[in-house]
Design an enzyme around this catalytic site. Structure first.
Site, PDB file in Angstrom:
ATOM      1  N   TYR A 124       0.867  -1.187   0.000  1.00  0.00           N
ATOM      2  CA  TYR A 124       0.000   0.000   0.000  1.00  0.00           C
ATOM      3  C   TYR A 124       0.897   1.228   0.000  1.00  0.00           C
ATOM      4  CZ  TYR A 124      -3.267   3.350   2.213  1.00  0.00           C
ATOM      5  OH  TYR A 124      -4.056   4.434   2.538  1.00  0.00           O
ATOM      6  N   GLU A 128       5.566   9.627  -0.034  1.00  0.00           N
ATOM      7  CA  GLU A 128       6.544  10.062  -1.040  1.00  0.00           C
ATOM      8  C   GLU A 128       7.657  10.824  -0.341  1.00  0.00           C
ATOM      9  OE1 GLU A 128       4.414  12.491  -3.816  1.00  0.00           O
ATOM     10  OE2 GLU A 128       3.090  10.846  -4.407  1.00  0.00           O
ATOM     11  N   THR A 159       6.323  -0.715   2.732  1.00  0.00           N
ATOM     12  CA  THR A 159       6.491  -2.057   3.290  1.00  0.00           C
ATOM     13  C   THR A 159       6.174  -3.098   2.221  1.00  0.00           C
ATOM     14  OG1 THR A 159       5.887  -1.215   5.455  1.00  0.00           O
ATOM     15  CG2 THR A 159       5.742  -3.615   5.148  1.00  0.00           C
ATOM     16  N   GLY A 340      19.504  -2.996  32.603  1.00  0.00           N
ATOM     17  CA  GLY A 340      20.777  -2.307  32.839  1.00  0.00           C
ATOM     18  C   GLY A 340      21.688  -2.415  31.621  1.00  0.00           C
ATOM     19  N   GLY A 341      22.987  -2.603  31.863  1.00  0.00           N
ATOM     20  CA  GLY A 341      23.955  -2.699  30.752  1.00  0.00           C
ATOM     21  C   GLY A 341      23.616  -3.836  29.811  1.00  0.00           C
ATOM     22  N   GLU A 364       1.834   4.876   9.364  1.00  0.00           N
ATOM     23  CA  GLU A 364       0.360   4.991   9.357  1.00  0.00           C
ATOM     24  C   GLU A 364      -0.119   6.208  10.137  1.00  0.00           C
ATOM     25  OE1 GLU A 364      -2.087   1.577   9.381  1.00  0.00           O
ATOM     26  OE2 GLU A 364      -0.471   0.279   8.691  1.00  0.00           O
TER      27      GLU A 364
HETATM   28  C1  LIG Z   1       9.520   1.219   8.290  1.00  0.00           C
HETATM   29  C2  LIG Z   1       8.507   2.068   7.597  1.00  0.00           C
HETATM   30  C3  LIG Z   1       7.463   1.459   6.905  1.00  0.00           C
HETATM   31  C4  LIG Z   1       6.526   2.251   6.221  1.00  0.00           C
HETATM   32  N1  LIG Z   1       5.554   1.640   5.471  1.00  0.00           N
HETATM   33  C5  LIG Z   1       4.764   2.408   4.670  1.00  0.00           C
HETATM   34  C6  LIG Z   1       3.856   1.805   3.748  1.00  0.00           C
HETATM   35  O1  LIG Z   1       3.750   0.569   3.664  1.00  0.00           O
HETATM   36  N2  LIG Z   1       3.113   2.618   2.960  1.00  0.00           N
HETATM   37  C7  LIG Z   1       3.211   3.982   3.011  1.00  0.00           C
HETATM   38  O2  LIG Z   1       2.517   4.660   2.249  1.00  0.00           O
HETATM   39  N3  LIG Z   1       4.052   4.583   3.884  1.00  0.00           N
HETATM   40  C8  LIG Z   1       4.836   3.826   4.711  1.00  0.00           C
HETATM   41  N4  LIG Z   1       5.712   4.426   5.565  1.00  0.00           N
HETATM   42  C9  LIG Z   1       5.791   5.872   5.601  1.00  0.00           C
HETATM   43  C10 LIG Z   1       5.214   6.476   6.881  1.00  0.00           C
HETATM   44  O3  LIG Z   1       3.824   6.348   6.904  1.00  0.00           O
HETATM   45  C11 LIG Z   1       5.694   7.946   6.952  1.00  0.00           C
HETATM   46  O4  LIG Z   1       7.082   7.921   7.204  1.00  0.00           O
HETATM   47  C12 LIG Z   1       4.957   8.712   8.023  1.00  0.00           C
HETATM   48  O5  LIG Z   1       3.627   8.937   7.665  1.00  0.00           O
HETATM   49  C13 LIG Z   1       5.619  10.060   8.333  1.00  0.00           C
HETATM   50  O6  LIG Z   1       5.849  10.782   7.171  1.00  0.00           O
HETATM   51  P1  LIG Z   1       7.304  11.416   6.913  1.00  0.00           P
HETATM   52  O7  LIG Z   1       8.304  10.352   7.119  1.00  0.00           O
HETATM   53  O8  LIG Z   1       7.289  12.102   5.606  1.00  0.00           O
HETATM   54  O9  LIG Z   1       7.496  12.470   8.071  1.00  0.00           O
HETATM   55  P2  LIG Z   1       7.036  14.006   8.006  1.00  0.00           P
HETATM   56  O10 LIG Z   1       5.651  14.097   7.512  1.00  0.00           O
HETATM   57  O11 LIG Z   1       8.091  14.783   7.298  1.00  0.00           O
HETATM   58  O12 LIG Z   1       7.053  14.386   9.541  1.00  0.00           O
HETATM   59  C14 LIG Z   1       8.260  14.741  10.220  1.00  0.00           C
HETATM   60  C15 LIG Z   1       7.896  15.097  11.656  1.00  0.00           C
HETATM   61  O13 LIG Z   1       7.028  16.250  11.662  1.00  0.00           O
HETATM   62  C16 LIG Z   1       5.834  15.939  12.366  1.00  0.00           C
HETATM   63  N5  LIG Z   1       4.729  16.653  11.711  1.00  0.00           N
HETATM   64  C17 LIG Z   1       4.411  16.665  10.396  1.00  0.00           C
HETATM   65  N6  LIG Z   1       3.341  17.437  10.182  1.00  0.00           N
HETATM   66  C18 LIG Z   1       2.958  17.912  11.389  1.00  0.00           C
HETATM   67  C19 LIG Z   1       1.912  18.762  11.842  1.00  0.00           C
HETATM   68  N7  LIG Z   1       0.999  19.272  10.995  1.00  0.00           N
HETATM   69  N8  LIG Z   1       1.845  19.053  13.154  1.00  0.00           N
HETATM   70  C20 LIG Z   1       2.745  18.529  14.023  1.00  0.00           C
HETATM   71  N9  LIG Z   1       3.752  17.720  13.673  1.00  0.00           N
HETATM   72  C21 LIG Z   1       3.859  17.423  12.359  1.00  0.00           C
HETATM   73  C22 LIG Z   1       5.675  14.439  12.272  1.00  0.00           C
HETATM   74  O14 LIG Z   1       4.860  13.946  13.315  1.00  0.00           O
HETATM   75  C23 LIG Z   1       7.125  14.002  12.389  1.00  0.00           C
HETATM   76  O15 LIG Z   1       7.481  13.994  13.751  1.00  0.00           O
HETATM   77  C24 LIG Z   1       6.626   3.663   6.269  1.00  0.00           C
HETATM   78  C25 LIG Z   1       7.663   4.266   6.989  1.00  0.00           C
HETATM   79  C26 LIG Z   1       8.610   3.497   7.616  1.00  0.00           C
HETATM   80  C27 LIG Z   1       9.745   4.188   8.318  1.00  0.00           C
END
Ligand SMILES: Cc1cc2nc3c(=O)[nH]c(=O)nc-3n(C[C@H](O)[C@H](O)[C@H](O)COP(=O)(O)OP(=O)(O)OC[C@H]3O[C@@H](n4cnc5c(N)ncnc54)[C@H](O)[C@@H]3O)c2cc1C
Length: 383
Positions: A124, A128, A159, A340-341, A364
């Site tokens: 899914y 980006e 994923t 601990g360690g 998610e």
């Molecule tokens: C191991 C892994 C598996 C994944 N699997 C999938 C998958 O199968 N399909 C898929 O589509 N995606 C997947 N993802 C992507 C994942 O859903 C995104 O990384 C996630 O939604 C966060 O987006 P970002 O990394 O662009 O962080 P950003 O959106 O850049 O956020 C960076 C930080 O800013 C904070 N932030 C952003 N906007 C706001 C706001 N308006 N107010 C307050 N704080 C904010 C966020 O909480 C975060 O702490 C996966 C990610 C990982 C690491």
């Protein structure tokens, strides 16, 4: 009628099956798969044979037709063994959900049927490089070419991207239209122009495959359209409403494992002449762990129950996800503290739990995004 938290006999049997599978197949390979960053295909096939992969697929399409509560029970048990292996297994449900919600009969027969007739993966993809939390900010473009559509862009951190036979991919007709421009498609892995980019080298859940999908002039036939312009964003959000309780269930599994490991260790490890379990500071951490497990489990059950009843569940799904993820991070950090360690060393199981737990606060919808959903609701229902 009094409220009941009892599981049915069938659900108890389901838990036993998933628990036995976790004990016999997941736990023995978890540390090595984590170390090697390798997904165990034989474990996947065995899970599939037991009906533990994508159990939410309706019986009409060859699935088990599990309700959401049953699904969370399976997820919790497998996460106890390794939430990395479990995440890859559960990602099939994430990909199947938008097809179940919005697919037509032909799409369901073909794509859900693929998942139930052989042990293949699906994935899914919304995220980006420049749009994760801001799903409506996606840049992957869809253009219409005659009866077909053409996709161009990139999806990252997906994923099972490397393994999947098909993907649900969201794209926009025009980024300026934000959520109103998003469409959803089912895209076959072997479609020309679709390729897999970098496989990520992750902190935790290392057994789970995470990679980039590159889309260059990818022609998708009209029959694979899942959500038309203006409906894609809603479908992505409806999907998350249904899958966020699963993250809460993962958190419960991870926390239960941490508590079991810590209790055993605290009763054995001695300092100042007594087992550390006799120090109140340690007891309080164990007690907090037990409370967080129970509270998360209740939220997961409530969200699953609402989904199974067809009630609007966005808020409780967000509670279960955010509370569970934040609790799992705290509990696994405390687990390392109790060890601990030793807790800091790979020879013991708790550092992996802590690394694995971190992602629960990110994918998610981050814990911050869940709070935005919750706060909006709080404010909307005020006065
Ligand atoms: C191991 C892994 C598996 C994944 N699997 C999938 C998958 O199968 N399909 C898929 O589509 N995606 C997947 N993802 C992507 C994942 O859903 C995104 O990384 C996630 O939604 C966060 O987006 P970002 O990394 O662009 O962080 P950003 O959106 O850049 O956020 C960076 C930080 O800013 C904070 N932030 C952003 N906007 C706001 C706001 N308006 N107010 C307050 N704080 C904010 C966020 O909480 C975060 O702490 C996966 C990610 C990982 C690491």
């Amino acid at each position: 009628m009094p409220l009941s938290f009892d599981l049915t006999e069938e659900q108890k049997a389901l838990v036993e099956t998933a628990r036995g599978f976790t004990r016999d197949r997941i736990i023995p390979v978890a540390a090595k798969c984590d170390h090697d960053s390798k997904f165990p295909e034989d474990v996947y096939r065995a899970a599939w044979e037991l009906g533990l992969v994508g159990p939410i697929v309706p019986e009409a399409y060859g699935g088990v037709g599990a309700c959401e509560l049953d699904h969370t029970l399976i997820v919790e048990e497998m996460a106890y063994g390794c939430s990395g292996i479990q995440t890859s297994i559960t990602a099939n449900s994430l990909a199947a959900t938008p097809v179940i919600l919005a697919g037509n009969d032909e799409q369901k027969k073909k794509y859900l049927g693929m998942l139930t007739s052989e042990p293949v993966f699906a994935a899914y993809a919304t995220t980006e490089p420049a749009a994760g939390s801001d799903v409506a900010g996606m840049q992957t473009r869809v253009t219409k070419h005659g009866d077909d559509y053409v996709l161009d862009g990139q999806k990252c951190f997906i994923t099972n991207a490397s393994w999947a036979r098909w993907y649900v991919i969201f794209a926009t007709v025009d980024p300026a239209k934000k959520h109103r421009g998003i469409m959803g498609f089912i895209v076959d892995r072997d479609t020309p122009g679709l390729s897999i980019g970098k496989k990520e080298d992750k902190m935790g859940q290392r057994a789970s495959d995470t990679a980039t999908i590159i889309l260059e002039d990818v022609k998708v036939p009209k029959k694979n359209l899942l959500a038309d312009e203006g409906h894609g964003f809603k479908l992505a959000m409806q999907t998350f409403d249904r899958t966020r309780p699963d993250i809460g269930a993962m958190a419960v599994g991870v926390m239960r494992r941490a508590l079991d490991e810590c209790t055993r260790y605290a009763l054995e490890r001695k300092t100042f002449g007594v087992p550390i379990a006799q120090h109140q500071a340690i007891q309080f951490m164990l007690a907090d762990m037990a409370m967080k497990i129970e509270a998360t489990k209740l939220l997961v059950q409530k969200a699953a129950w609402m989904l199974d009843e067809g009630a609007p569940s966005s808020i409780v799904s967000a509670y279960a996800k955010a509370f569970g993820a934040d609790s799992a991070m705290q509990v696994t950090t405390d687990a390392v503290q109790i060890f601990g360690g030793n807790g800091y060393m790979r020879d013991y199981p708790v550092e992996k739990l802590m690394r694995d737990a971190k992602i629960l606060q990110i994918y998610e919808g981050t814990s911050q995004i869940q709070r935005i959903v919750i706060a909006r609701n709080v404010m909307a229902s005020s006065g």
